[in-house]
Write a protein that holds these residues in place. Sequence first.
Motif, PDB file in Angstrom:
ATOM      1  N   GLY A 162      11.348  -7.574   2.623  1.00 18.57           N
ATOM      2  CA  GLY A 162      10.087  -7.881   3.290  1.00 18.57           C
ATOM      3  C   GLY A 162       9.241  -6.633   3.485  1.00 18.57           C
ATOM      4  O   GLY A 162       8.026  -6.643   3.253  1.00 18.57           O
ATOM      5  N   PHE A 163       9.884  -5.531   3.867  1.00 17.17           N
ATOM      6  CA  PHE A 163       9.152  -4.270   4.053  1.00 17.17           C
ATOM      7  C   PHE A 163       8.507  -3.830   2.733  1.00 17.17           C
ATOM      8  O   PHE A 163       7.337  -3.438   2.692  1.00 17.17           O
ATOM      9  CB  PHE A 163      10.110  -3.182   4.560  1.00 17.17           C
ATOM     10  CG  PHE A 163       9.483  -1.827   4.672  1.00 17.17           C
ATOM     11  CD1 PHE A 163       8.712  -1.495   5.774  1.00 17.17           C
ATOM     12  CD2 PHE A 163       9.657  -0.876   3.673  1.00 17.17           C
ATOM     13  CE1 PHE A 163       8.119  -0.235   5.880  1.00 17.17           C
ATOM     14  CE2 PHE A 163       9.063   0.381   3.766  1.00 17.17           C
ATOM     15  CZ  PHE A 163       8.293   0.704   4.875  1.00 17.17           C
ATOM     16  N   VAL A 164       9.278  -3.922   1.651  1.00 21.76           N
ATOM     17  CA  VAL A 164       8.775  -3.472   0.342  1.00 21.76           C
ATOM     18  C   VAL A 164       7.622  -4.364  -0.131  1.00 21.76           C
ATOM     19  O   VAL A 164       6.646  -3.874  -0.719  1.00 21.76           O
ATOM     20  CB  VAL A 164       9.925  -3.445  -0.699  1.00 21.76           C
ATOM     21  CG1 VAL A 164       9.373  -3.327  -2.122  1.00 21.76           C
ATOM     22  CG2 VAL A 164      10.876  -2.299  -0.393  1.00 21.76           C
ATOM     23  N   ALA A 165       7.721  -5.660   0.153  1.00 19.76           N
ATOM     24  CA  ALA A 165       6.680  -6.584  -0.310  1.00 19.76           C
ATOM     25  C   ALA A 165       5.311  -6.148   0.199  1.00 19.76           C
ATOM     26  O   ALA A 165       4.329  -6.120  -0.552  1.00 19.76           O
ATOM     27  CB  ALA A 165       7.006  -7.997   0.155  1.00 19.76           C
ATOM     28  N   GLY A 166       5.234  -5.794   1.478  1.00 21.72           N
ATOM     29  CA  GLY A 166       3.951  -5.370   2.026  1.00 21.72           C
ATOM     30  C   GLY A 166       3.609  -3.936   1.663  1.00 21.72           C
ATOM     31  O   GLY A 166       2.500  -3.632   1.208  1.00 21.72           O
ATOM     32  N   THR A 167       4.584  -3.043   1.825  1.00 26.05           N
ATOM     33  CA  THR A 167       4.316  -1.607   1.657  1.00 26.05           C
ATOM     34  C   THR A 167       3.931  -1.275   0.216  1.00 26.05           C
ATOM     35  O   THR A 167       3.070  -0.429  -0.032  1.00 26.05           O
ATOM     36  CB  THR A 167       5.556  -0.801   2.085  1.00 26.05           C
ATOM     37  OG1 THR A 167       5.883  -1.172   3.423  1.00 26.05           O
ATOM     38  CG2 THR A 167       5.291   0.693   2.034  1.00 26.05           C
ATOM     39  N   SER A 168       4.555  -1.956  -0.735  1.00 22.87           N
ATOM     40  CA  SER A 168       4.251  -1.656  -2.143  1.00 22.87           C
ATOM     41  C   SER A 168       2.773  -1.900  -2.437  1.00 22.87           C
ATOM     42  O   SER A 168       2.169  -1.190  -3.244  1.00 22.87           O
ATOM     43  CB  SER A 168       5.135  -2.488  -3.080  1.00 22.87           C
ATOM     44  OG  SER A 168       4.924  -3.862  -2.843  1.00 22.87           O
ATOM     45  N   ARG A 169       2.193  -2.888  -1.758  1.00 26.29           N
ATOM     46  CA  ARG A 169       0.752  -3.178  -1.965  1.00 26.29           C
ATOM     47  C   ARG A 169      -0.122  -2.137  -1.261  1.00 26.29           C
ATOM     48  O   ARG A 169      -1.266  -1.907  -1.654  1.00 26.29           O
ATOM     49  CB  ARG A 169       0.413  -4.576  -1.446  1.00 26.29           C
ATOM     50  CG  ARG A 169       0.596  -5.702  -2.463  1.00 26.29           C
ATOM     51  CD  ARG A 169       2.006  -6.186  -2.572  1.00 26.29           C
ATOM     52  NE  ARG A 169       2.191  -7.137  -3.673  1.00 26.29           N
ATOM     53  CZ  ARG A 169       3.374  -7.685  -3.969  1.00 26.29           C
ATOM     54  NH1 ARG A 169       4.455  -7.377  -3.277  1.00 26.29           N
ATOM     55  NH2 ARG A 169       3.483  -8.509  -4.990  1.00 26.29           N
ATOM     56  N   GLN A 170       0.424  -1.502  -0.236  1.00 21.38           N
ATOM     57  CA  GLN A 170      -0.353  -0.479   0.479  1.00 21.38           C
ATOM     58  C   GLN A 170      -0.360   0.864  -0.248  1.00 21.38           C
ATOM     59  O   GLN A 170      -1.303   1.633  -0.121  1.00 21.38           O
ATOM     60  CB  GLN A 170       0.204  -0.290   1.900  1.00 21.38           C
ATOM     61  CG  GLN A 170      -0.025  -1.502   2.793  1.00 21.38           C
ATOM     62  CD  GLN A 170       0.527  -1.304   4.199  1.00 21.38           C
ATOM     63  OE1 GLN A 170       1.611  -0.767   4.378  1.00 21.38           O
ATOM     64  NE2 GLN A 170      -0.210  -1.751   5.196  1.00 21.38           N
ATOM     65  N   VAL A 171       0.712   1.156  -1.007  1.00 21.87           N
ATOM     66  CA  VAL A 171       0.768   2.466  -1.679  1.00 21.87           C
ATOM     67  C   VAL A 171       0.324   2.407  -3.141  1.00 21.87           C
ATOM     68  O   VAL A 171       0.005   3.442  -3.739  1.00 21.87           O
ATOM     69  CB  VAL A 171       2.175   3.118  -1.565  1.00 21.87           C
ATOM     70  CG1 VAL A 171       2.557   3.327  -0.106  1.00 21.87           C
ATOM     71  CG2 VAL A 171       3.244   2.312  -2.291  1.00 21.87           C
ATOM     72  N   ALA A 172       0.276   1.203  -3.718  1.00 22.02           N
ATOM     73  CA  ALA A 172      -0.115   1.079  -5.131  1.00 22.02           C
ATOM     74  C   ALA A 172      -1.493   1.690  -5.437  1.00 22.02           C
ATOM     75  O   ALA A 172      -1.664   2.291  -6.513  1.00 22.02           O
ATOM     76  CB  ALA A 172      -0.068  -0.389  -5.559  1.00 22.02           C
TER      77      ALA A 172
END
Length: 259
Positions: A162-172
């Motif tokens: 769940g953390f990666v799902a959101g964070t990956s969109r923030q750092v992309a």
Amino acid sequence: MELGISGKRALVCGASKGLGRGCAEALAEAGVNLVINARTAETLEQTAAEIRAKYGVTVETVACDVTTSEGQKQVINAAQGVDILVTNAGGPPPGMWSDWNRDDFIKALDANMLTPVALMTALMPAMIEKGWGRVVNITSQSVKAPIPQLGLSNSARAGLTGFVAGTSRQVAPFGVTINNMLPGLHDTDRALSLDTGVSNAEGITVADARAKREATIPARRYGTTTEFGAMCAFLCSEKAGFIVGQNIMLDGGAANMTM
Ligand code: NAP
């Protein structure tokens, strides 16, 4: 295929054996210099020496338990400025849902969710500043196809997912990708210990226990650490910049699902 990452620097945790070592070797083959971690110094140094000799890259070692805050400090200090982060550690023990108390859950969350989160939090800002970075978290097929007796693992890894799902969109937007690799059964020490558990529980040989488990996989075999490492190196490559926030199953078809 030229992966375009020769000369970059990576931290690979849990890398003296098994899937982590497979990832470290594949990155080294692509010309990536390494910081590798595991708890047992002797095995870690042996692995480092073998990788240096085989691939000619630099390999720094940090022998510590990465799931402790002291261990994380040591690893993060050694890995300042890395371009690539591969998170990994051992998985929690199996059991029944009624076996576990709050402390067991906190331990599992620390190891398999909060440790990768701490490493990403510490090491991604430098990647963002450079405008390039790759993070791969080794999780488990149980994220998509939960294994009943692995309730601690199912829970902690779901939290990381769940953390990666959101964070990956923030750092992309800053050229940094985060993806998760979900291993099914692979030929590592952990697989051997699970085979031994089946052997003891069912009174059959370890070879028969393995054959029984292999028969449940459409590919009819365990995955290899080389195959696993090759996918990791690809996800960390120049070519994979458009792969963001994915959960990639490597299970020989064992989980019967469309996505
Ligand atoms: P493995 O063969 O036992 O290797 C684990 C590696 O991580 C070793 O280098 C080990 O060295 C290191 N390690 C373990 N705990 C650590 C810690 N707290 N801090 C630092 N290093 C640590 O295991 P594996 O099969 O590669 O599994 C890796 C991960 O994938 C695990 O989380 C496992 O649950 C998951 N997984 C594996 C499979 C499979 O079939 N193999 C399937 C699904 C999920 P030291 O012991 O010296 O620390």
